[in-house]
Scaffold this active site. Structure first.
Site, PDB file in Angstrom:
ATOM      1  N   SER A  45     -28.519  21.147 -18.298  1.00  0.00           N
ATOM      2  CA  SER A  45     -29.068  21.766 -17.252  1.00  0.00           C
ATOM      3  C   SER A  45     -27.819  21.481 -16.060  1.00  0.00           C
ATOM      4  CB  SER A  45     -30.322  21.608 -16.875  1.00  0.00           C
ATOM      5  OG  SER A  45     -30.863  22.440 -16.187  1.00  0.00           O
ATOM      6  N   ASP A 179     -33.120  26.356 -21.173  1.00  0.00           N
ATOM      7  CA  ASP A 179     -32.865  25.143 -20.664  1.00  0.00           C
ATOM      8  C   ASP A 179     -32.957  23.931 -21.871  1.00  0.00           C
ATOM      9  OD1 ASP A 179     -32.838  22.547 -19.077  1.00  0.00           O
ATOM     10  OD2 ASP A 179     -33.104  23.957 -17.284  1.00  0.00           O
TER      11      ASP A 179
END
Length: 311
Positions: A45, A179
């Site tokens: 991320s 993610d």
């Protein structure tokens, strides 16, 4: 203790939204102390954004400038008025949020964020990085963590930062990627697996897991969702492989609070400085031994040292 300048190690940078800006301070401090560059960078991320730029060969001054002047994920959300601590409240009240959420896979397609990353890394591929780079994502189709170690760098970073519900997943080779923090916010296991082929003996991780906040923070559904995601990543982390040395620098910053950029960068610098003893052991030429975990709290900084001095 003498520093082993030839030490091969992997650097793992966790996710954490805005909290991940501590990685800039940590990387800057490691360079200032004269520690060797990593032989592998693995990011999740926000850790994928910072780590990807770093692995691509960008210097820290350039990365810091990029973050301070251009990177505010909330500014690039295409949904009208998308701000966690302001217009988003109005956005929710109008019903547009509910409408988008009901008919689309994410509030925002993420195209503007992708173009921003492409502005800085161009058409560079992961294979072209100065330092080997990997980031992780999660495939909604298979439900498994995915290793992204080839292909366009910007697109891989965009996939790794596809925060569920907020950004649309990235469609890639029959996969639907979100993610990486959903499965593994600190992808040490991925670093160990990839590191074996590179002769890497040690792993250093920087973890930005946030602190618990006061009850008054959880007055909106958005903050409740964000906190639940925090708790999910923490629960998953317990079952993941550990780094040889983990530096944990965190405060109560929200994952979308990009108003504290300089403070967060300073937090990362301070974390490295206060972990000087452990880092000397990690980078030392002697045997690196596991020791009892301890936690130090200074000036609002939480630094968790899981493994320590060389023998």
């Amino acid at each position: 203790m003498k520093i082993n300048r030839n030490l091969k190690y992997a650097l793992v940078l966790s996710g954490g939204g805005a909290r991940g800006l501590v990685h800039i301070g940590a990387l800057s401090a490691l360079e200032k102390e004269g520690y060797p560059l990593p032989s592998l960078v693995v990011g999740c991320s926000m850790g994928a954004i910072i780590g990807g730029l770093y692995a691509a060969g960008e210097n820290m001054d350039y990365i810091k400038q990029f973050v301070l002047e251009e990177l505010d994920v909330s500014d690039f959300m295409e949904g009208p008025g998308f701000k966690i601590n302001g217009p988003l409240g109005k956005f929710l009240l109008t019903g547009q949020f509910i409408g988008n959420f009901a008919v689309k896979p994410g509030i925002d397609p993420g195209d503007k964020v992708l173009r921003l990353i492409e502005k800085f890394v161009g058409d560079k591929r992961i294979e072209d990085c100065s330092i080997p780079f990997i980031c992780n994502a999660v495939d909604l189709v298979s439900g498994r963590e995915v290793k992204l170690d080839s292909g366009p760098l910007a697109r891989a970073i965009r996939a790794s930062m596809s925060f569920p519900a907020f950004f649309e997943p990235v469609a890639e080779d029959g996969r639907y990627l979100v993610d990486g923090g959903v499965a593994n916010n600190v992808p040490v296991g991925m670093a160990r697996e990839a590191g074996r082929a590179l002769g890497i003996s040690r792993i250093l991780a920087v973890n930005t897991e946030g602190k618990w906040q006061e009850e008054s923070v959880y007055k909106t559904g958005v903050n409740v969702v964000l906190r639940c995601f925090d708790m999910l990543t923490r629960a998953v982390e317990v079952h993941q492989p550990r780094a040889d040395l983990e530096i944990r620098a965190a405060d109560s910053t929200s994952v979308f609070d990009f108003d504290r950029k300089r403070e967060l960068i300073a937090l990362g610098e301070a974390a490295v400085q206060q972990s000087a003893g452990e880092l000397r052991g990690f980078f030392g030429s002697g045997l690196f031994a596991r020791r009892i975990r301890k936690t130090k709290k200074t000036c609002g900084i939480c630094i968790e040292r899981k493994y320590a001095e060389a023998g």
